[in-house]
Design a protein around this motif. Sequence first.
Motif, PDB file in Angstrom:
ATOM      1  N   TYR A   1      45.443  27.683  30.546  1.00 35.33           N
ATOM      2  CA  TYR A   1      44.391  28.548  31.090  1.00 35.33           C
ATOM      3  C   TYR A   1      44.179  29.719  30.148  1.00 35.33           C
ATOM      4  CZ  TYR A   1      44.366  26.378  35.752  1.00 35.33           C
ATOM      5  OH  TYR A   1      44.230  25.514  36.813  1.00 35.33           O
ATOM      6  N   ILE A   2      43.086  29.722  29.429  1.00 32.15           N
ATOM      7  CA  ILE A   2      42.694  30.887  28.656  1.00 32.15           C
ATOM      8  C   ILE A   2      41.201  30.780  28.401  1.00 32.15           C
ATOM      9  CG2 ILE A   2      43.059  29.941  26.341  1.00 32.15           C
ATOM     10  CD1 ILE A   2      43.988  33.490  27.591  1.00 32.15           C
ATOM     11  N   LYS A   3      40.531  31.915  28.397  1.00 29.88           N
ATOM     12  CA  LYS A   3      39.077  31.919  28.239  1.00 29.88           C
ATOM     13  C   LYS A   3      38.693  32.660  26.968  1.00 29.88           C
ATOM     14  CE  LYS A   3      38.253  31.778  33.244  1.00 29.88           C
ATOM     15  NZ  LYS A   3      37.686  32.490  34.419  1.00 29.88           N
ATOM     16  N   ASP A   4      37.725  32.086  26.240  1.00 33.53           N
ATOM     17  CA  ASP A   4      37.301  32.675  24.970  1.00 33.53           C
ATOM     18  C   ASP A   4      36.730  34.077  25.149  1.00 33.53           C
ATOM     19  OD1 ASP A   4      38.041  30.451  23.413  1.00 33.53           O
ATOM     20  OD2 ASP A   4      36.172  29.427  23.902  1.00 33.53           O
ATOM     21  N   ASP A   5      36.006  34.314  26.260  1.00 35.00           N
ATOM     22  CA  ASP A   5      35.413  35.641  26.439  1.00 35.00           C
ATOM     23  C   ASP A   5      36.489  36.697  26.666  1.00 35.00           C
ATOM     24  OD1 ASP A   5      36.030  34.508  28.913  1.00 35.00           O
ATOM     25  OD2 ASP A   5      34.410  35.534  29.965  1.00 35.00           O
ATOM     26  N   ILE A   6      37.560  36.318  27.363  1.00 38.95           N
ATOM     27  CA  ILE A   6      38.665  37.260  27.558  1.00 38.95           C
ATOM     28  C   ILE A   6      39.344  37.550  26.224  1.00 38.95           C
ATOM     29  CG2 ILE A   6      41.010  37.471  28.512  1.00 38.95           C
ATOM     30  CD1 ILE A   6      39.982  36.226  31.079  1.00 38.95           C
ATOM     31  N   MET A   7      39.555  36.515  25.431  1.00 36.85           N
ATOM     32  CA  MET A   7      40.177  36.730  24.128  1.00 36.85           C
ATOM     33  C   MET A   7      39.317  37.620  23.242  1.00 36.85           C
ATOM     34  SD  MET A   7      43.138  35.540  24.159  1.00 36.85           S
ATOM     35  CE  MET A   7      43.333  36.172  22.498  1.00 36.85           C
ATOM     36  N   MET A   8      38.013  37.438  23.298  1.00 38.48           N
ATOM     37  CA  MET A   8      37.139  38.274  22.469  1.00 38.48           C
ATOM     38  C   MET A   8      37.179  39.725  22.945  1.00 38.48           C
ATOM     39  SD  MET A   8      35.530  38.347  19.738  1.00 38.48           S
ATOM     40  CE  MET A   8      35.685  36.570  19.458  1.00 38.48           C
ATOM     41  N   ASP A   9      37.285  39.935  24.257  1.00 39.03           N
ATOM     42  CA  ASP A   9      37.433  41.302  24.772  1.00 39.03           C
ATOM     43  C   ASP A   9      38.724  41.934  24.245  1.00 39.03           C
ATOM     44  OD1 ASP A   9      35.066  41.410  26.168  1.00 39.03           O
ATOM     45  OD2 ASP A   9      35.945  40.843  28.098  1.00 39.03           O
ATOM     46  N   ILE A  10      39.795  41.133  24.197  1.00 37.44           N
ATOM     47  CA  ILE A  10      41.071  41.626  23.665  1.00 37.44           C
ATOM     48  C   ILE A  10      40.911  42.000  22.191  1.00 37.44           C
ATOM     49  CG2 ILE A  10      43.415  40.901  23.004  1.00 37.44           C
ATOM     50  CD1 ILE A  10      43.505  39.309  25.648  1.00 37.44           C
ATOM     51  N   HIS A  11      40.266  41.150  21.414  1.00 37.85           N
ATOM     52  CA  HIS A  11      40.040  41.445  19.992  1.00 37.85           C
ATOM     53  C   HIS A  11      39.218  42.725  19.826  1.00 37.85           C
ATOM     54  CE1 HIS A  11      41.869  37.834  18.513  1.00 37.85           C
ATOM     55  NE2 HIS A  11      40.973  37.015  19.050  1.00 37.85           N
ATOM     56  N   LYS A  12      38.206  42.907  20.683  1.00 38.23           N
ATOM     57  CA  LYS A  12      37.339  44.091  20.566  1.00 38.23           C
ATOM     58  C   LYS A  12      38.125  45.377  20.802  1.00 38.23           C
ATOM     59  CE  LYS A  12      32.972  41.813  21.763  1.00 38.23           C
ATOM     60  NZ  LYS A  12      31.929  41.621  22.811  1.00 38.23           N
ATOM     61  N   VAL A  13      39.024  45.360  21.776  1.00 36.63           N
ATOM     62  CA  VAL A  13      39.827  46.565  22.011  1.00 36.63           C
ATOM     63  C   VAL A  13      40.770  46.798  20.841  1.00 36.63           C
ATOM     64  CG1 VAL A  13      41.469  47.718  23.529  1.00 36.63           C
ATOM     65  CG2 VAL A  13      39.648  46.341  24.517  1.00 36.63           C
ATOM     66  N   HIS A  14      41.390  45.725  20.341  1.00 38.35           N
ATOM     67  CA  HIS A  14      42.251  45.879  19.159  1.00 38.35           C
ATOM     68  C   HIS A  14      41.460  46.484  17.999  1.00 38.35           C
ATOM     69  CE1 HIS A  14      46.134  44.363  20.246  1.00 38.35           C
ATOM     70  NE2 HIS A  14      45.718  43.165  20.579  1.00 38.35           N
ATOM     71  N   ALA A  15      40.242  46.011  17.809  1.00 35.85           N
ATOM     72  CA  ALA A  15      39.403  46.530  16.726  1.00 35.85           C
ATOM     73  C   ALA A  15      39.082  48.006  16.938  1.00 35.85           C
ATOM     74  CB  ALA A  15      38.114  45.716  16.630  1.00 35.85           C
ATOM     75  N   LYS A  16      38.816  48.404  18.174  1.00 38.82           N
ATOM     76  CA  LYS A  16      38.548  49.803  18.499  1.00 38.82           C
ATOM     77  C   LYS A  16      39.766  50.663  18.153  1.00 38.82           C
ATOM     78  CE  LYS A  16      37.109  53.589  20.636  1.00 38.82           C
ATOM     79  NZ  LYS A  16      36.083  54.470  20.029  1.00 38.82           N
ATOM     80  N   LEU A  17      40.951  50.185  18.524  1.00 38.58           N
ATOM     81  CA  LEU A  17      42.171  50.952  18.279  1.00 38.58           C
ATOM     82  C   LEU A  17      42.489  51.020  16.797  1.00 38.58           C
ATOM     83  CD1 LEU A  17      44.395  49.603  21.216  1.00 38.58           C
ATOM     84  CD2 LEU A  17      42.954  51.644  21.176  1.00 38.58           C
ATOM     85  N   ALA A  18      42.084  50.003  16.036  1.00 36.88           N
ATOM     86  CA  ALA A  18      42.367  49.963  14.602  1.00 36.88           C
ATOM     87  C   ALA A  18      41.610  51.038  13.838  1.00 36.88           C
ATOM     88  CB  ALA A  18      42.014  48.591  14.038  1.00 36.88           C
ATOM     89  N   SER A  19      40.509  51.507  14.413  1.00 37.27           N
ATOM     90  CA  SER A  19      39.672  52.482  13.703  1.00 37.27           C
ATOM     91  C   SER A  19      40.342  53.845  13.578  1.00 37.27           C
ATOM     92  CB  SER A  19      38.334  52.642  14.420  1.00 37.27           C
ATOM     93  OG  SER A  19      38.516  53.268  15.691  1.00 37.27           O
ATOM     94  N   ASN A  20      41.318  54.123  14.471  1.00 38.16           N
ATOM     95  CA  ASN A  20      42.023  55.414  14.466  1.00 38.16           C
ATOM     96  C   ASN A  20      41.076  56.607  14.580  1.00 38.16           C
ATOM     97  OD1 ASN A  20      44.726  54.665  14.450  1.00 38.16           O
ATOM     98  ND2 ASN A  20      44.763  54.392  12.231  1.00 38.16           N
ATOM     99  N   GLU A  21      39.975  56.420  15.274  1.00 41.25           N
ATOM    100  CA  GLU A  21      39.030  57.526  15.461  1.00 41.25           C
ATOM    101  C   GLU A  21      39.538  58.466  16.552  1.00 41.25           C
ATOM    102  OE1 GLU A  21      35.473  55.543  16.518  1.00 41.25           O
ATOM    103  OE2 GLU A  21      35.067  54.790  14.494  1.00 41.25           O
ATOM    104  N   PRO A  22      39.439  59.790  16.350  1.00 44.88           N
ATOM    105  CA  PRO A  22      39.889  60.755  17.368  1.00 44.88           C
ATOM    106  C   PRO A  22      38.849  60.919  18.469  1.00 44.88           C
ATOM    107  CG  PRO A  22      39.083  61.908  15.448  1.00 44.88           C
ATOM    108  CD  PRO A  22      39.017  60.449  15.099  1.00 44.88           C
ATOM    109  N   ASP A  23      38.528  59.804  19.110  1.00 39.97           N
ATOM    110  CA  ASP A  23      37.452  59.739  20.104  1.00 39.97           C
ATOM    111  C   ASP A  23      38.080  59.683  21.501  1.00 39.97           C
ATOM    112  OD1 ASP A  23      35.269  59.152  21.689  1.00 39.97           O
ATOM    113  OD2 ASP A  23      34.988  57.121  20.898  1.00 39.97           O
ATOM    114  N   VAL A  24      38.324  60.841  22.093  1.00 40.26           N
ATOM    115  CA  VAL A  24      39.032  60.902  23.375  1.00 40.26           C
ATOM    116  C   VAL A  24      38.274  60.149  24.466  1.00 40.26           C
ATOM    117  CG1 VAL A  24      39.837  62.429  25.217  1.00 40.26           C
ATOM    118  CG2 VAL A  24      40.245  63.034  22.824  1.00 40.26           C
ATOM    119  N   ASP A  25      36.970  60.412  24.600  1.00 41.79           N
ATOM    120  CA  ASP A  25      36.184  59.740  25.645  1.00 41.79           C
ATOM    121  C   ASP A  25      36.149  58.227  25.421  1.00 41.79           C
ATOM    122  OD1 ASP A  25      35.672  62.138  26.868  1.00 41.79           O
ATOM    123  OD2 ASP A  25      33.717  62.420  25.912  1.00 41.79           O
ATOM    124  N   GLY A  26      35.951  57.829  24.174  1.00 38.38           N
ATOM    125  CA  GLY A  26      35.899  56.401  23.868  1.00 38.38           C
ATOM    126  C   GLY A  26      37.226  55.714  24.101  1.00 38.38           C
TER     127      GLY A  26
END
Length: 537
Positions: A155-180
């Motif tokens: 049981y795994i869904k591609d859309d869930i995995m892509m959401d996980i990748h998107k958050v990882h990508a957001k965190l990788a940016s190391n932007e000091p974006d508190v609200d984001g």
Amino acid sequence: MGVCGKSSETAAIQDTLMSLVRNMGQWAVAADKAGVDAADPAMKAAHLWTLQATFSTLTNVNFSDERIGEYIQQGISLIKELESKAGSAADAQALHKELDGLSDADLEHVGIEKFSIPVRQAAMGNDDAFCLNELATYALKGVCAYAAHCYQMGYIKDDIMMDIHKVHAKLASNEPDVDGLLAAVLKVGEINTSVLAMLDDAHATKYGVPEPTQVCTTAVEGKCILISGHDMVDLKALLEQTEGTGVHVYTHGEMLPAHSYPELKKHKHLVGNYGTAWQNQKFEFAGFPGPIIVTTNCILEPRKMYKKRVYTMNEVGVDGVQHIGADRDFSAVIDQAKSLKGFPRTIEPAKYHTVGFNHRVVLPLAGQVLEAAKSGALSRIFLIGGCDGSQWERSYFTELAEETPDDSLILTLGCAKNRIIHSETLMNAKLANGLPRVLDMGQCNDSYSAVVVALELAKALDCSVNDLPLSLAVSHLEQKAAAVLCTLLHLGVKNIRLGPTIPAYLTPNVISILSKEYNLMATGDPIKDLELMMEGK
């Protein structure tokens, strides 16, 4: 040396691996934007690697530098594949060029110099943003662990995995974006809600709907194998391979709820549960007269007296311990069990514990619960559970549970439930209508059951979850607990008491935000906290 027992070198290699996981997220997002199909083998491999690699970095899962190094090398190869398919995507940093060709001996240095917490914190330049980045990171680790359990059952869904990748990508940016980053924390909670629902459905579909079941917690004469962790797929394979061998199988720790699933408990040589929570394993494993299989978190560095009887599986790794491959061949374990003494006699009288109060079981009782609440026969519902640990302050949860009034109901789950289900005060306690006062809802993986029960009760009473006569005291320790906390925040649940201490990576400003928005608070004196809980505070 970390509290979990990892060396600074191992922690540094894991920091490197997590940086690579984030970079994989960037490349997966870039590949998706470039039109790479979700069914593409490289994308599928990236999904699985992300789950397994991330899971291996959780507390008390993998202590093996070599195994972590293997995940790093696999990740580098997969990123190259995605890059070749995605082209020169501007939003993906080619981190693999820095890591390419590194030997395992170099990995510690890279981890310390480039990806350690002080370096990342300095790079971000904002402690509150870094704090939220860490919270999202830890919670996303928990999400990946839960998703890995889903993957084990197909049981795994591609859309869930892509959401996980998107958050990882957001965190990788190391932007000091508190609200984001605060939005990212809540997004992790949203993803985890979907993953937990999928995991709940997978278990019920594959192994049958859980049902209240008495589990023997004392020894049965005969040869034996102990299995700990979370993955029911591994237990099912073990039960099938031990069928007819004369070897008994016992569960340990978070494997206890397995006894409630019809497709698992039909195996009569699944005879009971041995031991308590993970933090007691150094004493409990030493006394078990057979081999021990650890399928997932949590493992502690084995003592010499039982190390040769321990086998790891999946993402778990300890140097010098035998590892069972993906084929789940337990023949070596079974042979060792036959060669060891096993339990010499059956303990009489036997002791039992009842498991299996899944939401599918509890919700049909909702009418009784609602009627009892309306009539005043049920004063309050408490959710007391989560991840356990060895700190003495964790006695708070036992003391709180034992002080709750006789006309209150306690829902419990996760390994922290062991502090409650073994309480002499609560062991046989019942409400006036005969319902047990303590309902064991399962693993930390089964947190979804508690969420469903709360949401459905609120719906039946035509109120919000926060208006229910419900109080939450959550034992917090590791990354799965962080994921569940984010799920509760995503659902808008307030008045959560978190303990025994507020996580050290939360800054005063972030604590203030969570306190203001959700009335998140630290556990305090159990007696005083109970008085406030009874007032709905």
